[in-house]
Motif scaffolding. Structure first.
Motif, PDB file in Angstrom:
ATOM      1  N   ASP A 130       8.288  -2.327  -2.116  1.00  0.00           N
ATOM      2  CA  ASP A 130       7.164  -2.338  -3.054  1.00  0.00           C
ATOM      3  C   ASP A 130       6.269  -3.562  -2.919  1.00  0.00           C
TER       4      ASP A 130
ATOM      5  N   ASN B 123       0.851  -1.186   0.000  1.00  0.00           N
ATOM      6  CA  ASN B 123       0.000   0.000   0.000  1.00  0.00           C
ATOM      7  C   ASN B 123       0.893   1.244   0.000  1.00  0.00           C
ATOM      8  N   GLU B 124       0.294   2.412  -0.071  1.00  0.00           N
ATOM      9  CA  GLU B 124       1.082   3.640  -0.201  1.00  0.00           C
ATOM     10  C   GLU B 124       2.006   3.839   0.989  1.00  0.00           C
ATOM     11  N   TRP B 125       1.520   3.548   2.187  1.00  0.00           N
ATOM     12  CA  TRP B 125       2.330   3.729   3.397  1.00  0.00           C
ATOM     13  C   TRP B 125       3.550   2.816   3.359  1.00  0.00           C
TER      14      TRP B 125
ATOM     15  N   SER C  19       4.970   1.448   0.789  1.00  0.00           N
ATOM     16  CA  SER C  19       5.828   1.640  -0.383  1.00  0.00           C
ATOM     17  C   SER C  19       7.038   2.524  -0.087  1.00  0.00           C
ATOM     18  N   ARG C  20       7.034   3.247   1.022  1.00  0.00           N
ATOM     19  CA  ARG C  20       8.219   4.007   1.421  1.00  0.00           C
ATOM     20  C   ARG C  20       9.374   3.077   1.780  1.00  0.00           C
TER      21      ARG C  20
ATOM     22  N   GLU D 151      -4.180   1.836   5.177  1.00  0.00           N
ATOM     23  CA  GLU D 151      -2.939   2.609   5.335  1.00  0.00           C
ATOM     24  C   GLU D 151      -2.477   2.692   6.788  1.00  0.00           C
TER      25      GLU D 151
END
Length: 226
Positions: A163, A155-157, A159-160, A192
């Motif tokens: 991946d 998820n976007e969180w 992905s920091r 998230e």
């Protein structure tokens, strides 16, 4: 991906979450679980679900060569698990859940990688979607049970940091998953705010009896950015 995780779990808590049957037992805490070692796995059984030890790294029933030649099968990609020869039979008929206290990922470069620990903010165990198989050990001919963790896009969180991430189910959905429920509704990234993170000691880079204790998940001040 998920190449290292932890299981410091209570049988009683797992019983409440997953309707376990069988005799309660004390589970040995694990803080640095690496592929090919034994893990605790939840699978369906008559009258409920059972908690059983399995090899982390699925061995297909048709595999006849030495396990030393088996490709990495500790993770299965959500996007292709239904078609890959290594996993498709187990995906169709032998789904399971791997309970986890948390897992590790790394950021940085080869010159300096920082390990990070991820867990549920409320401290509850995570429920990784998994597959299991029973096969004859090609080296010893003994029957072994083995399992793989399904991973999907981050998820976007997350992905920091990476991946990919393990597919973590809602505990209310574990029965549906193991019964063969709709994967489109289950194999997706979590919310998230589903995880918390902190940097931990690089000691976790080593796996072995001497590097498996609670201090491995203790937060340390990051020594470099990512």
């Amino acid at each position: 991906m998920c190449g290292r995780f932890t299981q410091h779990l209570s049988w009683e808590e797992l019983q409440r979450l997953a309707d376990l049957i069988g005799q309660p037992c004390n589970l040995a805490p694990r803080y640095n679980i690496a592929p090919t070692t034994q893990i605790e796995v939840i699978r369906p059984a008559a009258g409920g679900n059972e908690l059983v030890p399995m090899r982390w790294g699925l061995v297909p029933v048709w595999w006849k060569d030495s396990l030393s030649k088996l490709p990495a099968t500790f993770n299965a990609r959500a996007e292709t698990v239904a078609e890959k020869p290594m996993f498709r039979s187990a995906f169709k008929a032998r789904r399971c859940v791997i309970p986890a206290s948390g897992f590790y990922e790394w950021t940085g470069t080869k010159a300096g990688k920082a390990p990070h620990y991820f867990s549920a903010p409320d401290g509850r165990p995570l429920a990784f979607a998994g597959l299991w198989e029973r096969a004859s050990h090609p080296d010893t001919r003994q029957i072994i049970d083995s399992a793989a963790i399904i991973v999907g896009p981050a998820n976007e969180w997350m992905s920091r940091f990476h991946d990919r991430m393990p597919v973590s189910l809602d505990w209310r959905d574990v029965g549906l998953w193991m019964a063969g429920g709709d994967t489109g509704a289950l194999l997706h990234p979590p919310a998230e705010d589903a995880l918390q993170e902190w940097t931990v000691s690089p000691r976790v880079n080593r796996s072995g009896v001497g590097d498996d204790d609670p201090t491995l998940i203790g937060e340390i001040f990051p020594s470099y950015d990512f």
